[in-house]
Design an enzyme around this catalytic site. Structure first.
Site, PDB file in Angstrom:
ATOM      1  N   ARG A  13      23.372 -65.895  68.377  1.00 54.77           N
ATOM      2  CA  ARG A  13      23.344 -66.525  67.043  1.00 54.77           C
ATOM      3  C   ARG A  13      23.361 -65.477  65.935  1.00 54.77           C
ATOM      4  NH1 ARG A  13      17.121 -68.321  66.158  1.00 54.77           N
ATOM      5  NH2 ARG A  13      16.222 -67.082  67.821  1.00 54.77           N
ATOM      6  N   SER A  40      17.340 -70.237  61.657  1.00 56.31           N
ATOM      7  CA  SER A  40      17.661 -70.321  63.086  1.00 56.31           C
ATOM      8  C   SER A  40      19.116 -69.960  63.360  1.00 56.31           C
ATOM      9  CB  SER A  40      17.413 -71.739  63.608  1.00 56.31           C
ATOM     10  OG  SER A  40      16.047 -72.054  63.522  1.00 56.31           O
ATOM     11  N   GLU A  61      23.165 -84.440  59.345  1.00 56.89           N
ATOM     12  CA  GLU A  61      24.322 -83.797  59.980  1.00 56.89           C
ATOM     13  C   GLU A  61      25.616 -84.589  59.820  1.00 56.89           C
ATOM     14  OE1 GLU A  61      21.404 -84.442  61.495  1.00 56.89           O
ATOM     15  OE2 GLU A  61      20.504 -82.480  61.777  1.00 56.89           O
ATOM     16  N   PHE A  86      22.748 -81.287  67.638  1.00 61.46           N
ATOM     17  CA  PHE A  86      22.996 -81.991  66.368  1.00 61.46           C
ATOM     18  C   PHE A  86      24.406 -81.720  65.849  1.00 61.46           C
ATOM     19  CE2 PHE A  86      18.396 -80.484  66.090  1.00 61.46           C
ATOM     20  CZ  PHE A  86      17.954 -81.502  66.915  1.00 61.46           C
ATOM     21  N   HIS A 112      21.680 -72.562  69.859  1.00 60.31           N
ATOM     22  CA  HIS A 112      20.659 -73.158  70.723  1.00 60.31           C
ATOM     23  C   HIS A 112      21.271 -74.112  71.753  1.00 60.31           C
ATOM     24  CE1 HIS A 112      18.330 -71.391  67.566  1.00 60.31           C
ATOM     25  NE2 HIS A 112      17.174 -71.806  68.035  1.00 60.31           N
ATOM     26  N   ASP A 120      11.453 -75.977  73.583  1.00 56.31           N
ATOM     27  CA  ASP A 120      11.599 -77.252  72.859  1.00 56.31           C
ATOM     28  C   ASP A 120      11.957 -78.399  73.796  1.00 56.31           C
ATOM     29  OD1 ASP A 120      10.875 -76.397  70.388  1.00 56.31           O
ATOM     30  OD2 ASP A 120      12.912 -76.159  69.606  1.00 56.31           O
ATOM     31  N   ARG A 170      20.312 -69.210  71.691  1.00 57.69           N
ATOM     32  CA  ARG A 170      19.099 -68.759  71.007  1.00 57.69           C
ATOM     33  C   ARG A 170      18.557 -67.420  71.499  1.00 57.69           C
ATOM     34  NH1 ARG A 170      13.241 -70.325  72.276  1.00 57.69           N
ATOM     35  NH2 ARG A 170      12.123 -69.576  70.462  1.00 57.69           N
TER      36      ARG A 170
END
Lengths: 317, 281
Positions: A13, A40, A61, A86, A112, A120, A170
């Site tokens: 990322r 992020s 989104e 998302f 991610h 998560d 990530r």
């Protein structure tokens, strides 16, 4: 055997964020949209340097994808940033109608992705996104393997006219591809030459494939290792050339075996050059909480799993 | 001063185009199309500053997005009669290999269409994006969008409505076709919209009503007023009160003709209420 060295672990990322920073300087048409995940996605630099070209859309989104599609009409090159889940599942119809069917030059950049999102858990660990995106007519699907390649890909897709899904992750992972690489969409990268088996990997599994190839080499098994950063369009020629030489293939990806790279390879081989294939992928399951390493081990997505798959596939030749 | 007689003639011809398109293929959406005939005629002839030829980028002109893509018959008729493509092409509506797909699309390259619509709730977002691009390009023109009232049940609209107000997208005029009908019945019966004006205002929009949404003499000054209200820090919403099926007595005040084509007899009756003005395609 070629030697690959990790120049120091970095997250993919950050490759995206640094690529975007560079694009911001050199291409005034590049705009960035983010759905409340600026940090992020490592988009802070772009936001700081080009506040007028950065659009914070909030946790919305669907609107982000639609806005990005609209911006292309005024000649902008929008990069949307949020988590892979998302970026795809949540907004599939918006991407389908407003971006893909409308042929809009939107770059959907998704962090991610996969199990390595970690703690998560399954709500955020999408393992279906490659399938969702590759099924859309006209969509280019890219899954980069390390920081350098993600940065190069981010820069490269701005020069390509058409919708692109760019998938990255990530955690900090080995950074082993060249800093000055010439990223070519749709062009496979041959990492190792071998005659016994073809290992075709994408994303975080590429480094694992290289580790597997070293282990196999010690046992006298020579693996052809191919990095497929572009899942669609697939580099048919590179894959066929390799499998014609080796006679069998292992595909490796951080994704469900349904809809992923493995299926694309299987379709190609079944129509052009049938050969035994083993799939390193999740087995039609959701993920769960855990560290990235624990999850990749539990779900069989690492070098040792690839070695085992190679042994199975060679036995089937 | 608008030539209302000429515009009325055009409205009647557009109604004929709508009816004949859907009748020929026995499918399509005449109700909402008829309800917006006057609005489209006003928009393309009196309100928008637009170029004669179509360029996707819409640079240095006003541009329009149709969010409720199912009213494609009225969109196609007015685009054709505004010179974007030959009027005869209306003959190909919904036919195989046509540029006039059931719902509007850029995919077949039809001039006048800038994004696909049909799956509802996506048009305002696209319009916001185009409006922001105009601001970045220092292009001082307006982006228009039309959506249906039932369409406001889609959540994406409210993401977009929140964004536009929160970010002062004030070169945007969204018109809501308030006809109170949707496929399954009245909006009140299907899912009540509540006070649409109060909702838009609460989100921070500047809201105008055009109470007689099928009267050119109300639409044109109403939309001109909306234009004057742009550039003041708020997106502008026009609540256009229309009658679904307007201009054909048996299609009015009901949701029955939302997505149903007239048969031969019904077509004849409908056309007789709207005699040829400019000439059929």
């Amino acid at each position: 055997m070629k030697k690959y060295t990790d120049s120091g672990k970095k997250d993919t990322r950050s490759g995206f964020g640094d690529g975007l920073t560079e694009l911001g300087k050199k291409n005034k048409d590049v705009v960035a949209l983010c759905a409340d995940l600026t940090g992020s996605l490592k988009m802070d630099d772009f936001k700081k340097n080009h506040p007028e070209r950065f659009f914070q859309v909030g946790i919305a989104e669907a609107n982000m994808i639609g806005m990005a599609a609209g911006m292309t009409i005024g000649g902008k090159i929008p990069f949307t940033g949020t988590f892979a889940n998302f970026s795809t599942g949540r907004v599939y119809d918006q991407i389908r109608q407003s971006v893909a069917y409308s042929g809009k030059n939107v770059k959907i950049c998704a962090s991610h992705a996969g199990l390595t999102l970690g703690e998560d858990g399954a709500t955020h660990q999408i393992l279906e996104d490659i399938g969702l995106m590759k099924m859309l007519p006209g969509m280019t699907v890219i899954n980069t393997c390390d920081y350098n390649q993600t940065k190069a890909a981010t820069i490269a897709i701005a020069d390509y006219e058409g919708p692109v899904y760019l998938r990255f992750g990530r955690p900090k992972v080995a950074n082993f591809t060249p800093e000055d690489q010439n990223f070519q969409i749709g062009k496979a990268v041959q990492l190792q030459e071998g005659t016994d088996v073809t290992i075709i990997a994408t994303g975080h599994l590429v480094w694992e494939a290289l580790q597997a190839a070293e282990t196999l080499n010690e046992k006298g098994i020579k693996a052809d290792v191919i990095n497929i950063h572009t899942i669609k369009p697939l580099d048919d020629d590179a894959i066929l050339k390799s499998v014609k030489k080796t006679g069998c293939v292992v595909t490796a990806e951080e994704h469900n075996f349904l809809g992923g790279l493995g299926e694309s390879v299987a379709r190609l081989l079944s129509t052009q050059h049938p050969a035994p294939q083993e799939f390193i992928a999740t087995q039609d399951t959701f993920g769960e909480s855990g560290t990235p390493e624990q999850l990749m081990e539990k779900y069989g997505l690492n070098a040792s799993a690839i070695v085992n798959a190679v042994n199975r596939v060679i036995a089937r030749k | 001063m608008a030539d209302y007689k000429a515009l009325e003639d055009l409205v009647i011809q557009v109604r004929r185009d709508i009816l004949r398109q859907v009748h020929k293929v026995n499918s399509g959406h005449p109700g909402g199309s008829l309800g917006c005939a006057e609005f489209f005629v006003a928009l393309y002839n009196e309100i928008m500053e637009r170029k004669d030829s179509f360029a996707m980028d819409g640079k240095d002109e006003d541009i329009f997005f149709l969010s409720n893509g199912h009213i494609s018959p009225v969109f196609y008729s007015v685009l054709a009669r505004s010179g974007y493509f030959p009027v005869e092409e209306l003959n190909t509506f919904r036919l195989l290999n046509s540029r006039l797909q059931g719902h509007p699309t850029t995919h077949e390259g039809l001039p006048g269409v800038r994004i696909a619509s049909g799956s509802l709730g996506q048009g305002i977002s696209a319009a916001i994006g185009a409006a922001l691009a105009k601001k970045l390009n220092n292009d001082n023109h307006i982006v228009y969008a039309l959506c249906g009232d039932g369409e406001l049940q889609e959540g994406q609209n409210w993401e977009a409505i929140m964004y536009a107000a929160g970010n002062s997208v004030d070169n945007l005029i969204v018109t809501v076709d308030l006809n109170g009908q949707q496929i399954d019945g009245s909006t009140d019966n299907v899912l009540p919209l509540g006070n649409v004006r109060a909702k838009f205002e609460a989100f921070g929009w500047d809201v105008l009503d055009i109470k007689e949404g099928n009267d050119l003499k109300a639409i044109i000054p109403g939309m001109q007023k909306a234009k004057e209200r742009t550039g003041n820090g708020k997106p502008v919403c026009v609540l256009l009160h229309t009658v679904m099926g307007n201009g054909v007595d048996f299609m009015m005040h009901t949701h029955d003709w939302h997505g149903k084509a007239p048969n031969d007899e019904q077509l004849e009756n409908a056309l007789s209420q709207n005699p040829v003005t400019l000439g059929d395609y």
